[in-house]
Design a protein around this motif. Sequence first.
Motif, short mmCIF file in Angstrom:
data_model
loop_
_atom_site.label_atom_id
_atom_site.label_comp_id
_atom_site.label_asym_id
_atom_site.label_seq_id
_atom_site.Cartn_x
_atom_site.Cartn_y
_atom_site.Cartn_z
N LEU A 1 -31.25 -22.16 -12.28
CA LEU A 1 -30.15 -23.08 -12.07
C LEU A 1 -29.61 -22.87 -10.67
CD1 LEU A 1 -28.32 -25.24 -13.27
CD2 LEU A 1 -26.85 -23.41 -14.13
N ARG A 2 -29.61 -23.90 -9.86
CA ARG A 2 -29.22 -23.80 -8.46
C ARG A 2 -27.70 -23.80 -8.31
NH1 ARG A 2 -32.19 -25.40 -3.53
NH2 ARG A 2 -30.61 -25.70 -1.95
N GLY A 3 -27.00 -24.59 -9.10
CA GLY A 3 -25.56 -24.67 -9.02
C GLY A 3 -25.02 -25.67 -10.03
N ILE A 4 -23.72 -25.64 -10.21
CA ILE A 4 -23.08 -26.53 -11.17
C ILE A 4 -21.79 -27.05 -10.56
CG2 ILE A 4 -21.83 -24.70 -12.37
CD1 ILE A 4 -22.53 -26.23 -14.98
N CYS A 5 -21.43 -28.25 -10.91
CA CYS A 5 -20.23 -28.87 -10.38
C CYS A 5 -19.41 -29.41 -11.55
CB CYS A 5 -20.62 -30.01 -9.43
SG CYS A 5 -19.23 -30.88 -8.74
N TRP A 6 -18.12 -29.15 -11.52
CA TRP A 6 -17.21 -29.64 -12.55
C TRP A 6 -16.21 -30.59 -11.91
CZ3 TRP A 6 -18.19 -28.38 -17.48
CH2 TRP A 6 -18.95 -27.25 -17.72
N ARG A 7 -15.95 -31.72 -12.55
CA ARG A 7 -14.95 -32.68 -12.08
C ARG A 7 -13.61 -32.32 -12.71
NH1 ARG A 7 -16.14 -38.79 -13.25
NH2 ARG A 7 -17.94 -38.16 -12.03
N CYS B 1 -21.84 -15.79 -13.36
CA CYS B 1 -23.19 -15.24 -13.60
C CYS B 1 -24.14 -15.56 -12.46
CB CYS B 1 -23.75 -15.75 -14.92
SG CYS B 1 -22.78 -15.21 -16.35
N GLY B 2 -23.61 -15.60 -11.24
CA GLY B 2 -24.44 -15.84 -10.07
C GLY B 2 -24.79 -17.31 -9.82
N VAL B 3 -24.25 -18.21 -10.63
CA VAL B 3 -24.51 -19.64 -10.44
C VAL B 3 -23.43 -20.21 -9.53
CG1 VAL B 3 -24.69 -21.87 -11.61
CG2 VAL B 3 -25.56 -19.81 -12.73
N LEU B 4 -23.85 -20.83 -8.42
CA LEU B 4 -22.90 -21.45 -7.52
C LEU B 4 -22.09 -22.49 -8.30
CD1 LEU B 4 -25.24 -22.03 -4.47
CD2 LEU B 4 -23.59 -20.19 -4.79
N THR B 5 -20.76 -22.42 -8.21
CA THR B 5 -19.90 -23.29 -9.01
C THR B 5 -18.86 -23.95 -8.13
OG1 THR B 5 -20.23 -21.86 -10.93
CG2 THR B 5 -18.38 -23.37 -11.02
N LEU B 6 -18.85 -25.28 -8.17
CA LEU B 6 -17.95 -26.08 -7.36
C LEU B 6 -17.09 -26.93 -8.29
CD1 LEU B 6 -17.45 -26.95 -4.32
CD2 LEU B 6 -18.91 -28.91 -4.85
N LEU B 7 -15.80 -27.01 -7.97
CA LEU B 7 -14.89 -27.91 -8.69
C LEU B 7 -14.53 -29.04 -7.74
CD1 LEU B 7 -12.59 -25.23 -10.32
CD2 LEU B 7 -14.51 -26.40 -11.35
N VAL B 8 -14.57 -30.28 -8.24
CA VAL B 8 -14.35 -31.46 -7.40
C VAL B 8 -13.27 -32.34 -8.01
CG1 VAL B 8 -15.38 -33.54 -6.42
CG2 VAL B 8 -16.75 -31.48 -6.66
#
Length: 63
Positions: free
Chosen positions: A3-9, A48-55
């Motif tokens: 998993l490269r990364g995840i983004c939450w709105r 857990c090491g997954v890049l996480t962005l909130l938008v």
Amino acid sequence: DRLRGICWRVADIDATRARLIAAGVDVSEVRTGRKPGTRVMTVRNGTCGVLTLLVQPSQGKPD
């Protein structure tokens, strides 16, 4: 596979940031996103090491 990364709105990034900080989560400052009108922040721990962005999407226009 990885998993490269995840983004939450989120609807209100300032309120979300305050809540996460109060819960002990390390987050970045809110900054301007790449898409015009958006605001973003990064979650720095507990991912857990997954890049996480909130938008927070731009106001007035649907995504």
